[in-house]
Enzyme design. Structure first.
Site, PDB file in Angstrom:
ATOM      1  N   CYS A  32      -0.294   2.602  -4.339  1.00 56.15           N
ATOM      2  CA  CYS A  32      -1.062   3.815  -4.597  1.00 56.15           C
ATOM      3  C   CYS A  32      -0.190   5.045  -4.396  1.00 56.15           C
ATOM      4  CB  CYS A  32      -2.260   3.904  -3.652  1.00 56.15           C
ATOM      5  SG  CYS A  32      -3.681   2.957  -4.188  1.00 56.15           S
ATOM      6  N   HIS A  75       0.860  -1.174   0.000  1.00 59.27           N
ATOM      7  CA  HIS A  75       0.000   0.000   0.000  1.00 59.27           C
ATOM      8  C   HIS A  75       0.902   1.231   0.000  1.00 59.27           C
ATOM      9  CE1 HIS A  75      -3.812  -2.005   0.513  1.00 59.27           C
ATOM     10  NE2 HIS A  75      -3.436  -2.595   1.637  1.00 59.27           N
TER      11      HIS A  75
END
Length: 452
Positions: A320, A277
């Site tokens: 991301c 992430h």
């Protein structure tokens, strides 16, 4: 509710009462039922992340649940999450019919899975069986992205929250095409030297299980990415090091140790792949702490990693860089316009007898799964869009294309891909990868050549 009256009203009077009633509801005179408010509250995070408002607001406007001014106020918010939050703040003040009208609007805009969530929660609050529906199954999982949610959300089991973003499943079977002796002879003199055996050291760092306070979700499909890249890099001739589920501190320490390995001195290149992430400028450790990407690049620059000076260093970041989902736009008719970019060049005067100097950072190329501020998409069965495209292109074209041109082909594949997750915000979503480079020569990987 209209005020009691002693006699019949004209149509104009009736219209006036409706307008007045709407005004009173704006002020919250007629409140939403407490159970309805609680159902909205318990599902607030899911609704804020997944609501699609464009058509939904028109339905609520038609049913007099919101006004034109309210719609404009909601649409003035800068991002979809903020718009959704604004609507959720308004709904409890919109009268006793607002909840039912909201549920109907969800169903009519193909967001019935969110209606199911609300009705199931409401049934639990009222201790009655939830209504049966035929168009959406309650166990239909939701889609995922490489999100970096800073907001707390309730944990759900993986089979109830994740959904493949498009058709198909299973990791690919990899085979890298070898370059021909003729191609090697025609290109190796003008390219970076890539003859060492192995070609270089590669590090694949994959975080899948998160335990920190950020409440980052399990990266279903991350194991596919990890296995795919390990196989790809081995087929390309690299010796691969693997790190799994590291904290931010562990990531920094082990990346530093990797950068200082003596073996780099006799290798011709290096690869680092980070799968986790993330947010703009950083990737998360499993403890929810951020490792800044600039710190990663610093560990491999000319000052801190002299063993790799003048050698190509490749970085691939599957994470991301923000939480905005790219909804895409409809293509308009018309020709594509290309424009050439001009650049300025200046050469410092050369002095004889001085030691050659290098910029602090050079000979690097970094591929990012998505653009700044946006989310990266991941198929829970096939892995991330970016790693899948990267693998496909490198297997097919490493034999006759240099890395920068291959990353352009990766961009083209990502540009064409589209999410498939009906009823969620990820349906028909888009992603756009990019790369940045300080390479100074063409970087051909020359798979299979020269022969062993």
């Amino acid at each position: 509710m209209a005020a009691p009256s002693a006699g019949p009203r004209s149509a104009l009077q009736q219209k006036g009462l409706v307008t007045a009633d709407r005004g009173r509801r704006i002020l919250g005179v007629y409140g939403m039922h407490p159970d309805h408010q609680e159902a909205l509250k318990k599902n607030r995070v899911v609704l804020a992340k997944q609501l699609l408002l464009s058509e939904l607001l028109e339905h609520l406007l038609e049913k007099d649940i919101i006004t034109l001014e309210m719609r404009e106020h909601i649409q003035a918010r800068v991002c979809s999450f903020s718009q959704n939050v604004e609507l959720l703040n308004l709904l409890p003040k919109r009268g006793p019919q607002a909840f039912d009208a909201f549920c109907v609007a969800l169903r009519e805009t193909k967001q019935g899975h969110l209606e199911d969530l609300l009705l199931t929660t409401l049934a639990g609050l009222q201790h009655i069986p939830p209504p049966l529906r035929c168009d959406y199954h309650l166990r239909l999982p939701f889609p995922v992205c490489e999100s970096c949610p800073p907001r707390k959300q309730r944990r759900l089991s993986p089979d109830t929250v994740e959904h493949s973003l498009d058709h198909g499943d299973g990791p690919p079977s990899l085979q890298v095409k070898s370059c021909t002796p003729e191609f090697y002879q025609a290109h190796y003199q003008l390219a970076y030297r890539l003859q060492s055996r192995p070609r270089g050291l590669a590090l694949v760092l994959s975080n899948v299980h998160f335990t920190g306070e950020k409440d980052l979700e399990f990266r279903s499909g991350g194991d596919v990415d990890h296995s795919t890249l390990v196989t790809l890099f081995k087929l390309l001739g690299y010796k691969v090091h693997v790190l799994l589920d590291q904290t931010a501190q562990e990531m920094q320490e082990k990346l530093r140790d990797f950068a200082q390995l003596p073996a780099h001195r006799v290798m011709d290149s290096c690869i680092v792949a980070l799968l986790s992430h993330g947010m703009e400028g950083g990737v998360y450790g499993v403890d929810g702490m951020l490792l800044q990407l600039q710190e990663v690049f610093r560990l491999f620059d000319n000052a801190n990693c002299p063993s790799l000076q003048n050698k190509p260093k490749m970085f691939f970041i599957q994470a991301c860089r923000g939480d905005e989902t790219d909804r895409g736009v409809d293509q308009q008719d018309g020709k594509n316009h290309e424009r050439s970019l001009e650049c300025e060049e200046s050469d410092a005067s050369k002095e004889e007898g001085l030691k050659m100097r290098l910029p602090t950072r050079s000979d690097m190329i970094c591929g990012y799964a998505c653009l700044r501020g946006t989310a990266a998409m991941r198929n829970t069965k096939r892995g991330s869009w970016y790693v899948e495209a990267l693998t496909q292109v490198f297997c097919e074209r490493a034999c006759d294309k240099h890395v920068a041109d291959m990353l352009v082909e990766v961009n083209a594949l990502i540009k064409e891909r589209e999410g498939y997750a009906p009823g969620t915000e990820f349906h028909r979503c888009k992603e756009m990868s990019e790369y940045c480079s300080t390479l100074c020569r063409h970087l051909y990987l020359f798979p299979g050549h020269p022969p062993t």
